[in-house]
Design an enzyme around this catalytic site. Structure first.
Site, mmCIF file in Angstrom:
data_model
loop_
_atom_site.group_PDB
_atom_site.id
_atom_site.type_symbol
_atom_site.label_atom_id
_atom_site.label_comp_id
_atom_site.label_asym_id
_atom_site.label_seq_id
_atom_site.Cartn_x
_atom_site.Cartn_y
_atom_site.Cartn_z
ATOM 1 N N PRO A 82 9.793 -6.957 0.580
ATOM 2 C CA PRO A 82 9.564 -5.530 0.841
ATOM 3 C C PRO A 82 10.314 -5.142 2.102
ATOM 4 C CG PRO A 82 7.494 -6.783 0.836
ATOM 5 C CD PRO A 82 8.591 -7.776 0.735
ATOM 6 N N CYS A 83 10.852 -3.953 2.104
ATOM 7 C CA CYS A 83 11.734 -3.523 3.190
ATOM 8 C C CYS A 83 11.007 -3.473 4.531
ATOM 9 C CB CYS A 83 12.313 -2.177 2.828
ATOM 10 S SG CYS A 83 13.269 -1.436 4.098
ATOM 11 N N GLN A 84 9.699 -3.101 4.487
ATOM 12 C CA GLN A 84 8.969 -3.005 5.768
ATOM 13 C C GLN A 84 8.908 -4.364 6.456
ATOM 14 O OE1 GLN A 84 8.222 -2.127 2.591
ATOM 15 N NE2 GLN A 84 6.001 -2.073 2.675
#
Ligand SMILES: C[S@@+](CC[C@H](N)C(=O)[O-])C[C@H]1O[C@@H](n2cnc3c(N)ncnc32)[C@H](O)[C@@H]1O
Length: 356
Positions: A82-84
């Site tokens: 996930p990008c976060q």
């Protein structure tokens, strides 16, 4: 060489990315994720693969994976974190939970020394922290002895009937040179449109469908034939019961249109960018996301079924999604289109001196 090359899929979800690798000829040894139902789907659709339910924030997760793969050479790690999970704010602190998701890919690579690492992400990663995130991935690869090549790929160029842009960082151990991305296989005028992708599926208008449906039409495009691939029973193709209001509003949107095409005062409850979007029969769909409320079938006044979304993501019809409908939509929307995974996997085999 005779043995199949092996891959581990980190943040596997249901395993769209690694399903493509399996189709390319890899043995996907493991899928790792922290969502149980996605892993159930993964296990159902991958041959002789094991699913590990682990929180990749935790250092101990890496130990568990290494233990699990003892005595097995792992050739490739693929990962769609996930990008976060990538943060460069402040001083880098290995114990900072936000940082560790991305770094877990490298921590595992350090232990397993694979021939290649592929990281997939949203295009925004390229500009995250003014481009520092991209530089950091390339730096880490270089430090560990890999040549890393990042590229933005556009899914319709590779035969996927969906507008989807994703960045892929492909890192090869230096002795294998620099990865060359496969050339597009289709020009814009050849892109596969929604009708050719899903037009042969039962319409779910008079009948909302059931868990096990039969096809009621013959396939009329090569893409549909490829997706059916001899499959007989349709799973994950059930309709959604909309309110009269929703049916009335969407019936006013033309193919390829959205809320901007509605008469004044209609559909005001949803006004954002992609609200009331109707797909165009002759064009690839919009990006399939994890929700299922704002995109509508090009012809019918309803949202696409899980199976229709899966088709637009290039999942073949015999790939079954488990869980409730919300979970199924999420797994489909999160995935790397298997077809893109397959094309990248095949190209990787060439770089690693395997005949395709
Ligand atoms: C974008 S999806 C990956 C989809 C996958 N590559 C595919 O092609 O189907 C990201 C996945 O990361 C998983 N995830 C998020 N945080 C995690 C964590 N701390 N540990 C393990 N997995 C995590 C989510 O459950 C989700 O399935």
């Amino acid at each position: 060489m005779s043995r199949k090359l092996t891959a581990i899929d980190l943040f596997s979800g249901c395993g769209g990315f690694s399903y493509g690798f399996q189709q390319a000829g890899f043995h996907v040894v493991l899928g790792v994720d922290n969502t149980e139902i996605a892993l159930k789907t993964f296990e159902k659709n991958h041959n002789n693969s094991k699913a590990l339910l682990l929180d990749l924030h935790k250092e101990s997760a890496i130990d568990t994976i290494v233990d699990e793969t003892k005595n097995k050479e792992i050739d490739v790690i693929i990962a769609g974190p996930p990008c976060q999970g990538f943060s460069l704010t402040g001083t880098r602190n290995e114990n900072d939970e936000r940082n560790s998701l991305f770094y877990s890919v490298f921590r595992l690579a350090e232990r397993l020394n694979p021939k290649a690492i592929i990281i997939e992400n949203v295009p925004g990663l390229l500009n995250l922290y003014g481009g520092k995130a991209k530089k950091e991935i390339i730096r880490l690869c270089d430090e560990m002895g890999y040549n890393c090549n990042p590229k933005l790929l556009f899914a319709p160029d590779y035969g996927v009937p969906q507008i989807r842009k994703r960045v892929f960082f492909v890192a090869l151990r230096k002795e294998f040179g620099v990865f060359e991305f496969p050339e597009p296989i289709l020009k814009e005028e050849q892109y596969i449109g929604c009708e050719d992708a899903i037009g042969d599926l039962p319409d779910l208008v008079t009948n909302l469908g059931s868990e096990n449906l039969e096809y009621d039409k013959k396939p009329f495009s090569n893409y549909q034939k490829m997706m059916r691939n001899g499959n007989k029973v349709l799973k994950n193709h059930t309709g959604t019961q909309h309110t009269e209001h929703v049916i009335n509003v969407i019936s006013l949107v033309p193919e390829g249109g959205n809320h901007k095409d509605l008469p004044p005062g209609v559909g005001d409850s949803r006004k954002f960018n992609e609200a009331w979007t109707r797909y165009h029969s002759k064009k690839p769909s919009k990006t399939i996301d994890t929700g299922h409320r704002n995109h509508f079938h090009y012809k019918w006044n309803r949202v696409p079924s899980v199976r229709e979304n899966a088709r637009l993501q290039s999942f073949p019809d015999d790939f079954e999604f488990l869980g409730n409908k919300t979970e199924q939509y999420r797994q489909v929307g999160n995935a790397v289109p298997p077809l893109l995974g397959k094309i990248l996997g095949e190209q990787l085999l060439k770089h690693l001196n395997y005949e395709v």
